[in-house]
Write an enzyme that holds these catalytic residues in place. Structure first.
Site, PDB file in Angstrom:
ATOM      1  NE  ARG A  69      -3.626   2.390   3.015  1.00 15.57           N
ATOM      2  CZ  ARG A  69      -3.413   2.855   3.962  1.00 15.57           C
ATOM      3  NH1 ARG A  69      -2.912   2.254   5.198  1.00 15.57           N
ATOM      4  NH2 ARG A  69      -4.115   4.045   4.104  1.00 15.57           N
ATOM      5  CG  HIS A 107      -1.307   5.146  -0.661  1.00 16.97           C
ATOM      6  ND1 HIS A 107      -2.344   5.454   0.168  1.00 16.97           N
ATOM      7  CD2 HIS A 107      -2.151   3.914  -1.526  1.00 16.97           C
ATOM      8  CE1 HIS A 107      -3.443   4.943   0.069  1.00 16.97           C
ATOM      9  NE2 HIS A 107      -3.500   4.135  -0.914  1.00 16.97           N
ATOM     10  CG  HIS A 136      -7.768  -4.456  -2.115  1.00 18.90           C
ATOM     11  ND1 HIS A 136      -9.017  -3.628  -2.625  1.00 18.90           N
ATOM     12  CD2 HIS A 136      -7.033  -3.654  -1.874  1.00 18.90           C
ATOM     13  CE1 HIS A 136      -8.719  -2.246  -2.247  1.00 18.90           C
ATOM     14  NE2 HIS A 136      -7.372  -2.144  -1.730  1.00 18.90           N
ATOM     15  CD1 TRP A 166     -11.481  -5.925  -0.343  1.00 10.39           C
ATOM     16  CD2 TRP A 166      -9.540  -5.716   0.800  1.00 10.39           C
ATOM     17  NE1 TRP A 166     -11.216  -4.983  -0.375  1.00 10.39           N
ATOM     18  CE2 TRP A 166     -10.415  -4.481   0.640  1.00 10.39           C
ATOM     19  CE3 TRP A 166      -8.550  -5.813   1.518  1.00 10.39           C
ATOM     20  CZ2 TRP A 166      -9.672  -3.303   0.931  1.00 10.39           C
ATOM     21  CZ3 TRP A 166      -8.023  -4.628   1.963  1.00 10.39           C
ATOM     22  CH2 TRP A 166      -8.557  -3.168   1.546  1.00 10.39           C
ATOM     23  CB  THR A 167      -8.997 -12.790   0.525  1.00  6.71           C
ATOM     24  OG1 THR A 167      -7.578 -12.687   1.230  1.00  6.71           O
ATOM     25  CG2 THR A 167      -8.975 -12.110  -0.734  1.00  6.71           C
ATOM     26  CG  ASP A 197      -4.787 -16.337  -3.566  1.00  9.41           C
ATOM     27  OD1 ASP A 197      -5.225 -15.450  -3.349  1.00  9.41           O
ATOM     28  OD2 ASP A 197      -4.904 -17.181  -2.656  1.00  9.41           O
ATOM     29  CG  ASP A 251     -13.091  -4.087  -3.254  1.00  7.81           C
ATOM     30  OD1 ASP A 251     -11.854  -3.882  -3.897  1.00  7.81           O
ATOM     31  OD2 ASP A 251     -13.119  -3.909  -2.032  1.00  7.81           O
TER      32      ASP A 251
HETATM   33  C1  TBV Z   1      -5.842  -0.889   1.855  1.00  8.74           C
HETATM   34  C2  TBV Z   1      -8.802   1.773  -0.892  1.00  8.74           C
HETATM   35  C3  TBV Z   1      -3.114  -2.252  -2.285  1.00  8.74           C
HETATM   36  N1  TBV Z   1      -7.074   0.269   0.129  1.00  8.74           N
HETATM   37  C4  TBV Z   1      -6.573  -0.313   1.188  1.00  8.74           C
HETATM   38  C5  TBV Z   1      -7.635   0.414   2.308  1.00  8.74           C
HETATM   39  C6  TBV Z   1      -8.583   1.236   1.688  1.00  8.74           C
HETATM   40  C7  TBV Z   1      -8.305   1.033   0.211  1.00  8.74           C
HETATM   41  C8  TBV Z   1      -7.670  -0.098   3.629  1.00  8.74           C
HETATM   42  C9  TBV Z   1      -6.747   1.088   4.448  1.00  8.74           C
HETATM   43  C10 TBV Z   1      -6.686   0.917   5.744  1.00  8.74           C
HETATM   44  O1  TBV Z   1      -7.989   0.765   6.574  1.00  8.74           O
HETATM   45  O2  TBV Z   1      -5.741   0.696   6.588  1.00  8.74           O
HETATM   46  C11 TBV Z   1      -9.845   2.122   1.964  1.00  8.74           C
HETATM   47  N2  TBV Z   1      -8.639   0.113  -2.648  1.00  8.74           N
HETATM   48  C12 TBV Z   1      -8.985   1.501  -2.052  1.00  8.74           C
HETATM   49  C13 TBV Z   1      -9.626   2.326  -2.960  1.00  8.74           C
HETATM   50  C14 TBV Z   1      -9.675   1.210  -4.031  1.00  8.74           C
HETATM   51  C15 TBV Z   1      -9.221   0.062  -3.699  1.00  8.74           C
HETATM   52  C16 TBV Z   1     -10.227   3.455  -2.904  1.00  8.74           C
HETATM   53  C17 TBV Z   1     -10.410   1.882  -5.430  1.00  8.74           C
HETATM   54  C18 TBV Z   1     -10.340   0.953  -6.505  1.00  8.74           C
HETATM   55  N3  TBV Z   1      -4.715  -0.823  -3.509  1.00  8.74           N
HETATM   56  C19 TBV Z   1      -4.960  -0.404  -4.673  1.00  8.74           C
HETATM   57  C20 TBV Z   1      -3.914  -0.649  -5.432  1.00  8.74           C
HETATM   58  C21 TBV Z   1      -2.895  -1.519  -4.746  1.00  8.74           C
HETATM   59  C22 TBV Z   1      -3.705  -1.489  -3.379  1.00  8.74           C
HETATM   60  C23 TBV Z   1      -3.479  -0.259  -7.031  1.00  8.74           C
HETATM   61  C24 TBV Z   1      -1.654  -2.031  -4.989  1.00  8.74           C
HETATM   62  C25 TBV Z   1      -1.473  -2.175  -6.163  1.00  8.74           C
HETATM   63  N4  TBV Z   1      -4.538  -1.214  -0.390  1.00  8.74           N
HETATM   64  C26 TBV Z   1      -3.768  -2.210  -1.005  1.00  8.74           C
HETATM   65  C27 TBV Z   1      -3.384  -3.143  -0.129  1.00  8.74           C
HETATM   66  C28 TBV Z   1      -4.095  -2.655   1.201  1.00  8.74           C
HETATM   67  C29 TBV Z   1      -4.830  -1.761   0.918  1.00  8.74           C
HETATM   68  C30 TBV Z   1      -2.418  -4.148  -0.151  1.00  8.74           C
HETATM   69  O3  TBV Z   1      -5.845   0.431  -5.165  1.00  8.74           O
HETATM   70  C31 TBV Z   1      -3.883  -3.392   2.519  1.00  8.74           C
HETATM   71  C32 TBV Z   1      -2.967  -2.754   3.629  1.00  8.74           C
HETATM   72  C33 TBV Z   1      -6.732  -0.384  -7.362  1.00  8.74           C
HETATM   73  C34 TBV Z   1      -2.878  -3.249   4.918  1.00  8.74           C
HETATM   74  O4  TBV Z   1      -3.280  -4.644   5.120  1.00  8.74           O
HETATM   75  O5  TBV Z   1      -2.414  -2.511   5.622  1.00  8.74           O
HETATM   76  C35 TBV Z   1      -7.408  -1.463  -5.389  1.00  8.74           C
HETATM   77  C36 TBV Z   1      -7.057  -0.288  -5.699  1.00  8.74           C
HETATM   78  O6  TBV Z   1      -9.254  -0.659  -4.571  1.00  8.74           O
HETATM   79  C37 TBV Z   1      -8.071   1.047  -5.643  1.00  8.74           C
END
Ligand code: TBV
Length: 237
Positions: A24, A28, A150, A166-167, A174, A196
């Site tokens: 993440r 970001h 996710h 999510w999983t 995976d 999602d």
């Molecule tokens: C966490 C939002 C990788 N993503 C995550 C959270 C939220 C979102 C929780 C944060 C928290 O409470 O700590 C609210 N995820 C989104 C939004 C979208 C989404 C708005 C819109 C499509 N996410 C992501 C990409 C990638 C991630 C492109 C990496 C390539 N995000 C991600 C991980 C975690 C979050 C691995 O955005 C878990 C972090 C495309 C943790 O466990 O601390 C999915 C996308 O999808 C948007």
């Protein structure tokens, strides 16, 4: 330098299963890219205020602090490269694909922090996601593929306001994310954001979700391509 960094990152993940939050952090940092103005991208500015304090970046100081000893041990690596390599090694460590990695991202100074509002809003659907991701240069397929990240991690109430993974195995990378969002009777313990479920709104995107749910190799192959692109946003600017 690469071998030492990969070794130190792997040791970190063995000790502290922080792979999801490092993925993440990297996303970001790079996801702030704007292709039109050639600003933002994987440039390390996420560690400075005001960018570090944006709501979307809540909690990411945890990931930066975990990576800091590795930066101290290998000072010649840029923060921007360290965050992106951290993500690539995290995905591989969690059982995901091997993602090719190139060094060369430059750290930009605090004055080059990206403006707020460049990352997606989890409560919104396809029109918003398209606006955000097309600014970085991604199409619908990129959105569907990258959302599969996710499979890793969870949301936390105190960070995003959402709660849960999510999983069922959030430390494994995976194709299970796609299987979960397709279920008609969702597991109440698992999280589904509006962003999602938006992947099912259009017939073309839904077809991709169905393909990835059924075929992990197809997902991994497409994921590698989109992840490399994401990790290199702004690199040549
Ligand atoms: C966490 C939002 C990788 N993503 C995550 C959270 C939220 C979102 C929780 C944060 C928290 O409470 O700590 C609210 N995820 C989104 C939004 C979208 C989404 C708005 C819109 C499509 N996410 C992501 C990409 C990638 C991630 C492109 C990496 C390539 N995000 C991600 C991980 C975690 C979050 C691995 O955005 C878990 C972090 C495309 C943790 O466990 O601390 C999915 C996308 O999808 C948007």
């Amino acid at each position: 330098m690469e071998d030492k960094l990969r070794h130190l990152l792997t040791e970190l993940y063995k000790e502290t299963p922080c792979m999801p939050i490092v993925v993440r952090l990297a996303w970001h940092d790079s996801g702030s890219y704007c292709a039109r103005t050639k600003t933002g991208g994987a440039n390390g500015t996420i560690r400075f205020s005001p960018e570090a304090d944006f709501g979307a970046n809540n909690g990411l100081g945890i990931a930066r602090n975990l990576l800091e000893p590795i930066k101290k041990a290998v000072p010649e690596v840029s923060y921007a490269d360290l965050y992106q390599l951290g993500s690539v090694v995290a995905i591989e460590f969690a059982g995901g694909p091997k993602i090719p990695f190139r060094f060369g991202r430059k750290d930009l100074p605090q004055e080059k922090c990206s403006p707020d509002g460049r990352l997606p809003d989890a409560t919104k659907r396809m029109p918003h996601l398209r606006e955000i991701f097309s600014r970085m240069g991604f199409d619908d397929k990129g959105i569907v593929v990258l959302s599969g990240a996710h499979a890793l991690g969870r949301a936390r109430k105190e960070r995003s306001g959402f709660d849960g993974p999510w999983t069922s195995d959030p430390l494994v990378f995976d194709n299970s994310y796609y299987q979960e969002i397709l279920k008609e009777d969702p597991d109440p313990k698992l999280l589904r954001l509006a962003s999602d479920m938006a992947l099912l709104d259009d017939a073309e995107n839904r077809k991709l979700v169905e393909l990835y749910a059924a075929d992990k190799d197809a997902f991994f192959k497409d994921y590698v391509e989109q992840h490399v692109k994401l990790s290199e946003l702004g690199m040549m600017a």
